[in-house]
Enzyme design. Structure first.
Site, PDB file in Angstrom:
ATOM      1  N   HIS A   1       1.582 -14.204  -7.030  1.00 48.44           N
ATOM      2  CA  HIS A   1       0.433 -14.452  -6.159  1.00 48.44           C
ATOM      3  C   HIS A   1      -0.762 -13.577  -6.570  1.00 48.44           C
ATOM      4  O   HIS A   1      -1.801 -13.616  -5.925  1.00 48.44           O
ATOM      5  CB  HIS A   1       0.818 -14.193  -4.705  1.00 48.44           C
TER       6      HIS A   1
ATOM      7  N   GLN B   1      12.054  -5.742  -8.149  1.00 49.75           N
ATOM      8  CA  GLN B   1      11.082  -6.423  -9.021  1.00 49.75           C
ATOM      9  C   GLN B   1      10.877  -5.731 -10.372  1.00 49.75           C
ATOM     10  O   GLN B   1      10.819  -6.391 -11.402  1.00 49.75           O
ATOM     11  CB  GLN B   1       9.736  -6.568  -8.287  1.00 49.75           C
TER      12      GLN B   1
ATOM     13  N   HIS C   1       0.849  -1.202   0.000  1.00 48.70           N
ATOM     14  CA  HIS C   1       0.000   0.000   0.000  1.00 48.70           C
ATOM     15  C   HIS C   1       0.880   1.247   0.000  1.00 48.70           C
ATOM     16  O   HIS C   1       0.588   2.236  -0.651  1.00 48.70           O
ATOM     17  CB  HIS C   1      -0.909   0.008   1.231  1.00 48.70           C
TER      18      HIS C   1
ATOM     19  N   GLU D   1       2.377  -4.749 -12.644  1.00 51.73           N
ATOM     20  CA  GLU D   1       3.790  -4.694 -13.050  1.00 51.73           C
ATOM     21  C   GLU D   1       4.068  -5.744 -14.128  1.00 51.73           C
ATOM     22  O   GLU D   1       4.821  -5.491 -15.070  1.00 51.73           O
ATOM     23  CB  GLU D   1       4.689  -4.861 -11.815  1.00 51.73           C
TER      24      GLU D   1
ATOM     25  N   ASP E   1      -5.808   5.871   2.647  1.00 48.13           N
ATOM     26  CA  ASP E   1      -5.926   4.447   2.351  1.00 48.13           C
ATOM     27  C   ASP E   1      -7.259   3.890   2.854  1.00 48.13           C
ATOM     28  O   ASP E   1      -7.850   4.400   3.812  1.00 48.13           O
ATOM     29  CB  ASP E   1      -4.767   3.708   3.038  1.00 48.13           C
TER      30      ASP E   1
ATOM     31  N   TRP F   1      -2.312  -6.979  -6.601  1.00 46.42           N
ATOM     32  CA  TRP F   1      -2.647  -6.093  -7.712  1.00 46.42           C
ATOM     33  C   TRP F   1      -1.434  -5.321  -8.228  1.00 46.42           C
ATOM     34  O   TRP F   1      -1.285  -5.105  -9.432  1.00 46.42           O
ATOM     35  CB  TRP F   1      -3.791  -5.154  -7.338  1.00 46.42           C
ATOM     36  N   ASN F   2      -0.535  -4.924  -7.337  1.00 49.63           N
ATOM     37  CA  ASN F   2       0.669  -4.228  -7.820  1.00 49.63           C
ATOM     38  C   ASN F   2       1.475  -5.140  -8.729  1.00 49.63           C
ATOM     39  O   ASN F   2       1.904  -4.743  -9.813  1.00 49.63           O
ATOM     40  CB  ASN F   2       1.562  -3.792  -6.650  1.00 49.63           C
TER      41      ASN F   2
ATOM     42  N   GLN G   1      -6.570 -11.616  -4.425  1.00 54.56           N
ATOM     43  CA  GLN G   1      -5.752 -12.276  -5.443  1.00 54.56           C
ATOM     44  C   GLN G   1      -6.519 -13.278  -6.306  1.00 54.56           C
ATOM     45  O   GLN G   1      -6.226 -13.432  -7.490  1.00 54.56           O
ATOM     46  CB  GLN G   1      -4.547 -12.927  -4.755  1.00 54.56           C
TER      47      GLN G   1
HETATM   48  N1  UDP Z   1       8.067  -6.133  -4.268  1.00 55.10           N
HETATM   49  C1  UDP Z   1       9.375  -5.857  -4.588  1.00 55.10           C
HETATM   50  N2  UDP Z   1      10.322  -6.742  -4.209  1.00 55.10           N
HETATM   51  C2  UDP Z   1      10.030  -7.887  -3.537  1.00 55.10           C
HETATM   52  C3  UDP Z   1       8.683  -8.166  -3.217  1.00 55.10           C
HETATM   53  C4  UDP Z   1       7.717  -7.272  -3.607  1.00 55.10           C
HETATM   54  O1  UDP Z   1       9.679  -4.810  -5.194  1.00 55.10           O
HETATM   55  O2  UDP Z   1      10.949  -8.636  -3.226  1.00 55.10           O
HETATM   56  C5  UDP Z   1       7.031  -5.139  -4.617  1.00 55.10           C
HETATM   57  C6  UDP Z   1       6.314  -5.456  -5.911  1.00 55.10           C
HETATM   58  O3  UDP Z   1       7.005  -4.891  -7.008  1.00 55.10           O
HETATM   59  C7  UDP Z   1       4.951  -4.841  -5.672  1.00 55.10           C
HETATM   60  C8  UDP Z   1       4.756  -4.939  -4.163  1.00 55.10           C
HETATM   61  O4  UDP Z   1       6.043  -5.171  -3.611  1.00 55.10           O
HETATM   62  O5  UDP Z   1       4.980  -3.469  -6.038  1.00 55.10           O
HETATM   63  C9  UDP Z   1       3.847  -6.087  -3.767  1.00 55.10           C
HETATM   64  O6  UDP Z   1       2.536  -5.676  -3.925  1.00 55.10           O
HETATM   65  P1  UDP Z   1       1.366  -6.654  -4.338  1.00 55.10           P
HETATM   66  O7  UDP Z   1       0.117  -5.833  -4.396  1.00 55.10           O
HETATM   67  O8  UDP Z   1       1.693  -7.378  -5.570  1.00 55.10           O
HETATM   68  O9  UDP Z   1       1.310  -7.742  -3.193  1.00 55.10           O
HETATM   69  P2  UDP Z   1       1.268  -7.705  -1.584  1.00 55.10           P
HETATM   70  O10 UDP Z   1       2.635  -7.441  -1.111  1.00 55.10           O
HETATM   71  O11 UDP Z   1       0.281  -6.656  -1.172  1.00 55.10           O
HETATM   72  O12 UDP Z   1       0.801  -9.081  -1.248  1.00 55.10           O
END
Ligand code: UDP
Length: 487
Positions: free
Chosen positions: A371, A356, A20, A379, A123, A374-375, A396
């Site tokens: 998984h 990432q 977030h 991406e 948020d 949404w981010n 998810q």
């Molecule tokens: N991310 C990253 N490196 C990691 C793990 C996650 O940069 O080793 C970033 C990823 O690029 C994304 C965010 O963390 O922007 C994860 O958000 P997402 O909504 O996919 O999943 P959540 O962490 O909420 O389960």
């Protein structure tokens, strides 16, 4: 850049959960680039995760800054430093943590009274913020960083409770009233719909959240019109929400440092990581990452390791720190004997935080096992990389429907069970291997890749001048300026 007379001042209040935080910080930076004065209100523990990026923006002349407030850990009975939900170590801490979130309204109100902004972007986890903003006579924009499809599925599940019509956990039902025939099973429905007892106060909060987007001035969606047009339309027209597309936010990160340090300092030197990828053929590497929160249990990691070894693909596998600690304590529990030695050259394990965005954008990466956070989904879309979908919890399973069934830019590994904690069922090595092979080679894989590349281009265009998200941002800012003038 000097303040303009009609410059809009927006305060951004992110949740302390890393994903977030990542998207809200991107959002604040994006608005600052559009001429807004942006203030991000956060805690001392979270600020260092993005303060360098903000400093770079300031040096470029953008009006963006961070205001630190104290997270009320002690007042809520939590240990000092427990500010991020990832640091909750026992279920008893959940109600205390939720209480701490409500206590944040006092320090936030103080900041708002002092800065007198024109708008608050808060948020989803702060449903009370609509009232706080209302008292100060400013609009609150709701932001939760999830997809339109998920908002629509959640609304339908809440409204019609279709999971009550099926007898077994595995019998499919259709989620009513949606643009597509979306089938789910009871096992994939979030627990807060099914549990009859609200043990930790989370259901109450979810109910407040589900109405707070309706009560706020409007909703900012990290999405773009062309990605999920039917659900964007359904959300506005049938669910009556006022929403602006402002994504994909990750595309805002153009500088290599922004990409490498987004969310945290990477646990691997980015150049080393890129050099490793440079040695691989285009589209030959599978990138595996399950987001920033979820901890995959050792027996499941073991199945995944065996599948990776059996498949022909190269891979980068991100394993979270806690798992690393477990590995040290009980090595054989999750990695097959001698795995890392045998995988030298074929696989790279990153323990901790991976860069990432940089990885996904490299031409050697041809698949993303995700998984479906949404981010991560966005991406993957922005990089034009097909996905193996492995949903775990939160929104998810909804996002998986979009990726695999509607957009057809990925294939499912076969995850069945929505759970924040340990799963009762394992996804077996054979199923993982099958999904990897389906995604990475063959005619179907080419078709999936071609659709993913088309969406990548659409995402880029949406954020450029004249594009759908760019136009929505401009329209929102015009509206906020008009509101300011009318005061
Ligand atoms: N991310 C990253 N490196 C990691 C793990 C996650 O940069 O080793 C970033 C990823 O690029 C994304 C965010 O963390 O922007 C994860 O958000 P997402 O909504 O996919 O999943 P959540 O962490 O909420 O389960």
């Amino acid at each position: 850049m000097d303040s303009q007379p009609n410059q809009v001042h927006m305060v951004f209040f992110p949740y302390t959960l890393r994903s977030h935080m990542i998207s809200t910080v991107d959002l604040a930076r994006l608005f600052a680039k559009h001429g807004v004065k942006a203030t991000i209100v956060t805690t001392a523990l979270c600020a260092p995760r993005f303060s360098e990026a903000i400093e770079r923006d300031r040096e470029l002349g953008f009006q963006i800054s961070i205001r630190i407030i104290k997270f009320p850990s002690a007042e809520a009975g939590l240990p000092e430093g427990c500010e991020d939900p990832s640091s909750i170590s026992s279920p008893e801490m959940i109600p205390m943590f939720l209480h701490a979130l409500t206590l944040l309204q006092h320090p936030l109100t103080e900041v708002l009274e002092e800065c007198q902004p024109d708008c608050l972007v808060a948020d989803m986890m702060f449903p009370w913020s609509t009232g706080v903003a209302g008292k100060l006579g400013i609009p609150r924009l709701y932001f939760d960083g999830s997809s339109f499809i998920s908002m629509c599925i959640t609304d339908s599940l809440k409204r019609y409770q279709p999971y009550k019509q099926v007898e077994s956990n595995f019998e499919p039902f259709i989620v009513p009233g949606l643009p597509h025939q979306i089938a789910m099973t009871k096992l994939q429905v979030p627990n807060y719909f099914k549990d009859t007892v609200d043990k930790h106060g989370f259901h109450k909060l979810m109910d407040q959240i589900l109405v707070s987007d309706l009560n706020s001035y409007g909703v900012l969606m990290n999405s773009f019109r062309e990605l999920e047009p039917d659900y964007s339309e359904h959300y506005r027209k049938n669910m009556g929400r006022k929403a602006w597309h402002i994504g994909p936010l990750s595309l805002f990160n153009r500088d290599i440092k922004d990409k490498a340090q987004r969310g945290d300092k990477a646990s691997i030197d980015e150049q080393e990581c890129l050099r490793w990828l440079d040695t691989k053929k285009p589209n030959s590497v599978l990138y595996i990452c399950f987001g920033s929160v979820f901890k995959i249990p050792p027996p499941q990691l073991h199945e995944l390791a065996m599948a990776l070894e059996a498949s022909a693909v190269n891979f980068i596998w991100v394993v979270r720190m806690e798992e690393n600690k477990e590995k040290e304590e009980n090595k054989d529990q999750w990695l097959p004997e001698g795995f890392e030695k045998r995988m030298e050259g074929k696989g790279l394990i990153i323990r901790g935080w991976a860069p990432q965005l940089l990885i996904l954008e490299h031409e050697a990466v041809g698949g993303f096992m995700t998984h479906c956070g949404w981010n991560s989904t966005l991406e993957g879309v922005c990089a034009g990389v097909p996905m193996v979908t492995w949903p775990l919890s939160a929104d998810q399973f909804d996002n998986e429907k979009l990726i695999a069934d509607i957009l057809k830019i990925g294939c499912q590994v076969g995850a069945q069970e929505w759970s924040k904690y340990e799963k009762k069922t394992l996804v077996k090595k054979e199923d993982i291997e099958k999904a990897i092979n389906r995604l990475m080679a063959g005619e179907e894989a080419e078709e999936i890749r071609s659709r993913a590349m088309t969406l990548k281009e659409m995402a880029r265009r949406a954020t450029e001048e004249g594009g759908s998200s760019y136009s929505d941002i401009t329209a929102l800012l015009d509206e906020l300026r008009a509101l300011k003038r009318s005061k």
